[in-house]
Design an enzyme around this catalytic site. Structure first.
Site, PDB file in Angstrom:
ATOM      1  N   GLY A  60      -2.379   2.027   2.914  1.00 31.36           N
ATOM      2  CA  GLY A  60      -2.893   0.735   3.363  1.00 31.36           C
ATOM      3  C   GLY A  60      -4.257   0.468   2.754  1.00 31.36           C
ATOM      4  N   ARG A  61      -5.289   0.422   3.595  1.00 29.30           N
ATOM      5  CA  ARG A  61      -6.650   0.066   3.156  1.00 29.30           C
ATOM      6  C   ARG A  61      -6.648  -1.324   2.536  1.00 29.30           C
ATOM      7  NH1 ARG A  61      -7.973   5.990   1.044  1.00 29.30           N
ATOM      8  NH2 ARG A  61      -9.289   6.671   2.742  1.00 29.30           N
ATOM      9  N   HIS A  62      -6.027  -2.251   3.239  1.00 27.46           N
ATOM     10  CA  HIS A  62      -6.037  -3.641   2.786  1.00 27.46           C
ATOM     11  C   HIS A  62      -5.690  -4.549   3.962  1.00 27.46           C
ATOM     12  CE1 HIS A  62      -1.739  -2.380   2.104  1.00 27.46           C
ATOM     13  NE2 HIS A  62      -1.590  -3.461   2.854  1.00 27.46           N
ATOM     14  N   ALA A  63      -5.883  -5.849   3.744  1.00 22.24           N
ATOM     15  CA  ALA A  63      -5.409  -6.867   4.694  1.00 22.24           C
ATOM     16  C   ALA A  63      -4.568  -7.856   3.887  1.00 22.24           C
ATOM     17  CB  ALA A  63      -6.587  -7.571   5.348  1.00 22.24           C
ATOM     18  N   ARG A  70      -5.653  -2.788   7.710  1.00 27.02           N
ATOM     19  CA  ARG A  70      -4.857  -1.686   8.237  1.00 27.02           C
ATOM     20  C   ARG A  70      -4.963  -0.453   7.341  1.00 27.02           C
ATOM     21  NH1 ARG A  70      -0.547  -5.065   6.838  1.00 27.02           N
ATOM     22  NH2 ARG A  70      -2.064  -6.531   7.613  1.00 27.02           N
TER      23      ARG A  70
END
Ligand code: T46
Length: 131
Positions: free
Chosen positions: A46-49, A94
């Site tokens: 993840g590590r993104h929106a 997330r």
């Protein structure tokens, strides 16, 4: 922030079954389905929106943890039940990790894949949500 959907289990002595219908059990039209498995315990995905995308995350087997962040607060959700879906709307950062060896995640998505929909920088995420 965490929105857990509890699906109806239509089970009998033959085993359990969950049926998901778009715009009924799933609050959007399903345009894409993907699944993730074979991820090592300590990996952080993840590590993104997403700017527009909404998704329902279902842990079909095993377990993992989702860390959700709306720019104001963070929440960790442990997923380990295929009769539950984690509904993540747009503009939520997330990360997910702590995968059990047998973890299989299925994702139902409201949009086709588009790299333009991703916000991959946390600073950019914070800038966009206050706009
Ligand atoms: C999300 C979490 C829960 C595609 O080509 N098509 C797709 O539909 C997807 C989802 C990914 N990809 C490619 C893009 C990358 O080259 O597959 C590779 C891995 O994707 P990513 O690093 O984005 O995977 P995750 O696990 O970090 O995130 C994914 C979804 O991208 C994301 O929307 O919310 O699962």
């Amino acid at each position: 922030m965490a929105n857990i959907l509890n699906f109806n289990i239509r089970g009998d002595y033959n085993g359990k079954l969950v049926a998901l219908e778009q715009n009924k059990d799933i609050p959007f039209e399903i345009k894409r389905v993907y699944y993730i498995w074979d991820t090592a315990k300590e990996v952080v995905r993840g590590r993104h929106a997403h700017r527009k995308l909404e998704q329902i995350i279902i842990c079909m087997r095993g377990s993992c943890d989702f860390i959700l962040d709306d720019g104001h607060s963070k929440e960790t959700v442990h997923l380990d039940n295929p009769a539950q879906g984690l509904y993540i709307k747009n503009n939520i950062w997330r990360e997910f990790t702590n995968f059990s060896e047998d973890c299989v995640i299925m994702v139902l998505a409201s949009e086709h894949y588009s790299e333009n929909d991703y916000i991959r920088s946390y600073d950019e995420f914070l800038r966009e949500i206050v706009r």
